[in-house]
Design an enzyme around this catalytic site. Sequence first.
Site, PDB file in Angstrom:
ATOM      1  N   SER A   1       0.821  -1.209   0.000  1.00  4.79           N
ATOM      2  CA  SER A   1       0.000   0.000   0.000  1.00  4.79           C
ATOM      3  C   SER A   1       0.849   1.249   0.000  1.00  4.79           C
ATOM      4  CB  SER A   1      -0.849   0.058   1.269  1.00  4.79           C
ATOM      5  OG  SER A   1      -1.673  -1.062   1.360  1.00  4.79           O
TER       6      SER A   1
ATOM      7  N   HIS B   1      -1.353  -2.885  -7.114  1.00  4.33           N
ATOM      8  CA  HIS B   1      -2.046  -2.486  -5.882  1.00  4.33           C
ATOM      9  C   HIS B   1      -3.559  -2.625  -6.071  1.00  4.33           C
ATOM     10  CE1 HIS B   1      -3.125   0.751  -2.721  1.00  4.33           C
ATOM     11  NE2 HIS B   1      -2.950  -0.411  -2.144  1.00  4.33           N
TER      12      HIS B   1
ATOM     13  N   GLU C   1      -3.902  -0.167  -9.152  1.00  6.63           N
ATOM     14  CA  GLU C   1      -2.808   0.742  -9.493  1.00  6.63           C
ATOM     15  C   GLU C   1      -1.614  -0.125  -9.898  1.00  6.63           C
ATOM     16  OE1 GLU C   1      -3.530   4.647  -6.691  1.00  6.63           O
ATOM     17  OE2 GLU C   1      -2.638   2.916  -5.711  1.00  6.63           O
TER      18      GLU C   1
ATOM     19  N   ASN D   1      -3.900   6.089  -1.839  1.00 10.44           N
ATOM     20  CA  ASN D   1      -3.567   6.220  -0.415  1.00 10.44           C
ATOM     21  C   ASN D   1      -2.949   7.569  -0.069  1.00 10.44           C
ATOM     22  OD1 ASN D   1      -4.672   3.834   0.359  1.00 10.44           O
ATOM     23  ND2 ASN D   1      -2.776   2.664   0.164  1.00 10.44           N
TER      24      ASN D   1
HETATM   25  N1  CAA Z   1     -20.505 -11.906  -2.641  1.00 17.35           N
HETATM   26  C1  CAA Z   1     -20.897 -11.583  -3.852  1.00 17.35           C
HETATM   27  N2  CAA Z   1     -21.309 -10.363  -4.222  1.00 17.35           N
HETATM   28  C2  CAA Z   1     -21.317  -9.443  -3.279  1.00 17.35           C
HETATM   29  C3  CAA Z   1     -20.909  -9.714  -1.954  1.00 17.35           C
HETATM   30  C4  CAA Z   1     -20.476 -11.017  -1.654  1.00 17.35           C
HETATM   31  N3  CAA Z   1     -20.051 -11.373  -0.435  1.00 17.35           N
HETATM   32  N4  CAA Z   1     -21.015  -8.587  -1.229  1.00 17.35           N
HETATM   33  C5  CAA Z   1     -21.488  -7.650  -2.064  1.00 17.35           C
HETATM   34  N5  CAA Z   1     -21.658  -8.162  -3.301  1.00 17.35           N
HETATM   35  C6  CAA Z   1     -22.146  -7.457  -4.485  1.00 17.35           C
HETATM   36  C7  CAA Z   1     -23.575  -7.032  -4.281  1.00 17.35           C
HETATM   37  O1  CAA Z   1     -24.469  -8.022  -4.742  1.00 17.35           O
HETATM   38  C8  CAA Z   1     -23.680  -5.769  -5.075  1.00 17.35           C
HETATM   39  O2  CAA Z   1     -23.833  -6.031  -6.459  1.00 17.35           O
HETATM   40  P1  CAA Z   1     -24.957  -5.266  -7.316  1.00 17.35           P
HETATM   41  O3  CAA Z   1     -24.598  -3.816  -7.209  1.00 17.35           O
HETATM   42  O4  CAA Z   1     -24.766  -5.842  -8.687  1.00 17.35           O
HETATM   43  O5  CAA Z   1     -26.240  -5.634  -6.659  1.00 17.35           O
HETATM   44  C9  CAA Z   1     -22.307  -5.144  -4.917  1.00 17.35           C
HETATM   45  O6  CAA Z   1     -21.425  -6.239  -4.615  1.00 17.35           O
HETATM   46  C10 CAA Z   1     -22.274  -4.106  -3.810  1.00 17.35           C
HETATM   47  O7  CAA Z   1     -22.686  -4.754  -2.634  1.00 17.35           O
HETATM   48  P2  CAA Z   1     -23.809  -4.226  -1.637  1.00 17.35           P
HETATM   49  O8  CAA Z   1     -24.601  -3.165  -2.327  1.00 17.35           O
HETATM   50  O9  CAA Z   1     -24.525  -5.349  -0.983  1.00 17.35           O
HETATM   51  O10 CAA Z   1     -22.911  -3.747  -0.517  1.00 17.35           O
HETATM   52  P3  CAA Z   1     -22.504  -2.321  -0.218  1.00 17.35           P
HETATM   53  O11 CAA Z   1     -23.330  -1.310  -0.867  1.00 17.35           O
HETATM   54  O12 CAA Z   1     -22.374  -2.361   1.257  1.00 17.35           O
HETATM   55  O13 CAA Z   1     -21.056  -2.240  -0.897  1.00 17.35           O
HETATM   56  C11 CAA Z   1     -18.734  -2.146  -0.768  1.00 17.35           C
HETATM   57  C12 CAA Z   1     -19.982  -2.937  -0.399  1.00 17.35           C
HETATM   58  C13 CAA Z   1     -18.479  -2.269  -2.262  1.00 17.35           C
HETATM   59  C14 CAA Z   1     -17.585  -2.802   0.003  1.00 17.35           C
HETATM   60  C15 CAA Z   1     -18.902  -0.642  -0.378  1.00 17.35           C
HETATM   61  O14 CAA Z   1     -19.272  -0.553   0.967  1.00 17.35           O
HETATM   62  C16 CAA Z   1     -17.661   0.168  -0.624  1.00 17.35           C
HETATM   63  O15 CAA Z   1     -17.340   0.527  -1.745  1.00 17.35           O
HETATM   64  N6  CAA Z   1     -16.942   0.498   0.474  1.00 17.35           N
HETATM   65  C17 CAA Z   1     -15.704   1.259   0.395  1.00 17.35           C
HETATM   66  C18 CAA Z   1     -14.565   0.307   0.111  1.00 17.35           C
HETATM   67  C19 CAA Z   1     -13.274   1.042  -0.088  1.00 17.35           C
HETATM   68  O16 CAA Z   1     -13.148   2.254  -0.020  1.00 17.35           O
HETATM   69  N7  CAA Z   1     -12.225   0.230  -0.323  1.00 17.35           N
HETATM   70  C20 CAA Z   1     -10.893   0.752  -0.488  1.00 17.35           C
HETATM   71  C21 CAA Z   1     -10.162   0.565   0.822  1.00 17.35           C
HETATM   72  S1  CAA Z   1      -8.551   1.256   0.743  1.00 17.35           S
HETATM   73  C22 CAA Z   1      -7.647   0.078  -0.003  1.00 17.35           C
HETATM   74  O17 CAA Z   1      -8.089  -0.989  -0.319  1.00 17.35           O
HETATM   75  C23 CAA Z   1      -6.227   0.439  -0.332  1.00 17.35           C
HETATM   76  C24 CAA Z   1      -5.227   0.283   0.745  1.00 17.35           C
HETATM   77  O18 CAA Z   1      -4.045   0.118   0.376  1.00 17.35           O
HETATM   78  C25 CAA Z   1      -5.530   0.404   2.187  1.00 17.35           C
HETATM   79  P1  NAD Z   2      -3.713  -9.337   6.452  1.00 14.93           P
HETATM   80  O1  NAD Z   2      -3.122  -9.124   7.794  1.00 14.93           O
HETATM   81  O2  NAD Z   2      -5.180  -9.516   6.307  1.00 14.93           O
HETATM   82  O3  NAD Z   2      -3.026 -10.607   5.731  1.00 14.93           O
HETATM   83  C1  NAD Z   2      -1.653 -10.795   5.617  1.00 14.93           C
HETATM   84  C2  NAD Z   2      -1.432 -12.301   5.498  1.00 14.93           C
HETATM   85  O4  NAD Z   2      -0.076 -12.535   5.134  1.00 14.93           O
HETATM   86  C3  NAD Z   2      -1.666 -13.035   6.820  1.00 14.93           C
HETATM   87  O5  NAD Z   2      -2.659 -14.023   6.607  1.00 14.93           O
HETATM   88  C4  NAD Z   2      -0.312 -13.634   7.160  1.00 14.93           C
HETATM   89  O6  NAD Z   2      -0.406 -14.924   7.747  1.00 14.93           O
HETATM   90  C5  NAD Z   2       0.333 -13.707   5.787  1.00 14.93           C
HETATM   91  N1  NAD Z   2       1.789 -13.737   5.836  1.00 14.93           N
HETATM   92  C6  NAD Z   2       2.620 -13.041   6.629  1.00 14.93           C
HETATM   93  N2  NAD Z   2       3.911 -13.333   6.333  1.00 14.93           N
HETATM   94  C7  NAD Z   2       3.869 -14.233   5.334  1.00 14.93           C
HETATM   95  C8  NAD Z   2       4.858 -14.908   4.583  1.00 14.93           C
HETATM   96  N3  NAD Z   2       6.157 -14.723   4.831  1.00 14.93           N
HETATM   97  N4  NAD Z   2       4.458 -15.760   3.617  1.00 14.93           N
HETATM   98  C9  NAD Z   2       3.149 -15.953   3.344  1.00 14.93           C
HETATM   99  N5  NAD Z   2       2.154 -15.327   4.029  1.00 14.93           N
HETATM  100  C10 NAD Z   2       2.523 -14.484   5.010  1.00 14.93           C
HETATM  101  O7  NAD Z   2      -3.172  -8.107   5.557  1.00 14.93           O
HETATM  102  P2  NAD Z   2      -3.818  -7.519   4.231  1.00 14.93           P
HETATM  103  O8  NAD Z   2      -4.774  -6.450   4.597  1.00 14.93           O
HETATM  104  O9  NAD Z   2      -4.215  -8.640   3.332  1.00 14.93           O
HETATM  105  O10 NAD Z   2      -2.524  -6.776   3.635  1.00 14.93           O
HETATM  106  C11 NAD Z   2      -1.547  -7.476   2.872  1.00 14.93           C
HETATM  107  C12 NAD Z   2      -0.793  -6.478   2.000  1.00 14.93           C
HETATM  108  O11 NAD Z   2      -1.735  -5.811   1.138  1.00 14.93           O
HETATM  109  C13 NAD Z   2      -0.058  -5.379   2.754  1.00 14.93           C
HETATM  110  O12 NAD Z   2       1.119  -5.046   2.044  1.00 14.93           O
HETATM  111  C14 NAD Z   2      -1.062  -4.228   2.727  1.00 14.93           C
HETATM  112  O13 NAD Z   2      -0.452  -2.978   2.877  1.00 14.93           O
HETATM  113  C15 NAD Z   2      -1.644  -4.400   1.337  1.00 14.93           C
HETATM  114  N6  NAD Z   2      -2.989  -3.834   1.127  1.00 14.93           N
HETATM  115  C16 NAD Z   2      -3.952  -3.882   2.117  1.00 14.93           C
HETATM  116  C17 NAD Z   2      -5.212  -3.343   1.854  1.00 14.93           C
HETATM  117  C18 NAD Z   2      -6.310  -3.367   2.881  1.00 14.93           C
HETATM  118  O14 NAD Z   2      -7.323  -2.677   2.699  1.00 14.93           O
HETATM  119  N7  NAD Z   2      -6.213  -4.119   3.954  1.00 14.93           N
HETATM  120  C19 NAD Z   2      -5.507  -2.808   0.589  1.00 14.93           C
HETATM  121  C20 NAD Z   2      -4.503  -2.812  -0.403  1.00 14.93           C
HETATM  122  C21 NAD Z   2      -3.243  -3.310  -0.117  1.00 14.93           C
END
Ligand code: CAA
Ligand code: NAD
Length: 280
Positions: free
Chosen positions: A117, A138, A150, A188
């Site tokens: 991330s 990503h 990404e 991010n």
């Molecule tokens: N199995 C199958 N399909 C599913 C499902 C499941 N378990 N859960 C949901 N779906 C489907 C639904 O049927 C629905 O499809 P339709 O639109 O065709 O009906 C769609 O997915 C959306 O689901 P819902 O409307 O039931 O659920 P929701 O409105 O609560 O949406 C969500 C769920 C898409 C997760 C929404 O809450 C969302 O977009 N949340 C924000 C997520 C976000 O910002 N993620 C990025 C995090 S940051 C990151 O990832 C980067 C990092 O490095 C940290």
């Molecule tokens: P998580 O804690 O849910 O899962 C990580 C998994 O990796 C664990 O199940 C752990 O047992 C396993 N693991 C640790 N060391 C290992 C190794 N040496 N070999 C094999 N498996 C090992 O974490 P996550 O949220 O899935 O994040 C994983 C990566 O994805 C991180 O780099 C995170 O920054 C990135 N990421 C996370 C998100 C998010 O929303 N959580 C979104 C995008 C990217």
Amino acid sequence: MKTIGVLGCGLMGAGIAQVSAAAGLRTIVLEVNEAVLARGLGRIEKFLATSVEKGKMTADEKARLLANLSGTTAYADLKDCDLVIEAIVENVDVKRQAYAAVEAVVGPHCLLATNTSSLCVTELAASTTRPDRFGGLHFFNPVPLMKLVEVIRALTTSDATHQALFAFAQALGKEPVTAPDRGGFIVNRLLIPYMLDAIRCLEGGLGTVEDIDTAMKLGCGHPMGPFTLTDFVGLDTTYFIANIMFEEFREARFAPPPLLKRMVLAGHLGKKSGRGFYQY
Ligand code: CAA
Ligand code: NAD
């Protein structure tokens, strides 16, 4: 690409393995032990069962997907991979050790990609023997539902590798964008300061967790409020990312707030641990 390896079957690895198998690719997902592997594969099974229930997928499609997917705890099983995507804990040293274990078994043509991330992709690439065949992929959480990937170019990533990773993301049905190798890439860079700021607002008494979430959902049309989202991403992962971005930019907006640190130390990691800003 025919055979894909995924390191880690946590929140992200499970989703990546699922979408890879759904695209008809032979997919092998590796975990640290059988218990964690079973939990990760169980997460995939649950998502697929819901998909069948919701009529998004037929039982036959589910069976075909699962036939493409296998789990392992042995690096040797990755030997035929054309691409290995790493999705393990956000820590440079742990990731480096995993790349060394992968490189000991895969062929020279195999590409390596990280789902990091926030870490420096060039640093990760440089720690391998194939910095030209290394890049960032990503994905976003939940991987099966989020369209964006990404695709990150390290300074060393070759054109051919970048194009192959971009095409791979498209083959999974995702919409890739090219992002530079700068801490947090595009999403991010904007999202993490927002999530951290919400925690600072909570610390400062701006409102309750529920009120701040409701305000951002209903006032801005966000699908989730910032605390639901932080619980969903994982407080540990958010904390690791914040520290890495603060280290990179030395700007206060990336510094993890004290409350986040304390919640992580207390084991309140969000939805995955059953407790974060909310109880699950
Ligand atoms: N199995 C199958 N399909 C599913 C499902 C499941 N378990 N859960 C949901 N779906 C489907 C639904 O049927 C629905 O499809 P339709 O639109 O065709 O009906 C769609 O997915 C959306 O689901 P819902 O409307 O039931 O659920 P929701 O409105 O609560 O949406 C969500 C769920 C898409 C997760 C929404 O809450 C969302 O977009 N949340 C924000 C997520 C976000 O910002 N993620 C990025 C995090 S940051 C990151 O990832 C980067 C990092 O490095 C940290
Ligand atoms: P998580 O804690 O849910 O899962 C990580 C998994 O990796 C664990 O199940 C752990 O047992 C396993 N693991 C640790 N060391 C290992 C190794 N040496 N070999 C094999 N498996 C090992 O974490 P996550 O949220 O899935 O994040 C994983 C990566 O994805 C991180 O780099 C995170 O920054 C990135 N990421 C996370 C998100 C998010 O929303 N959580 C979104 C995008 C990217």
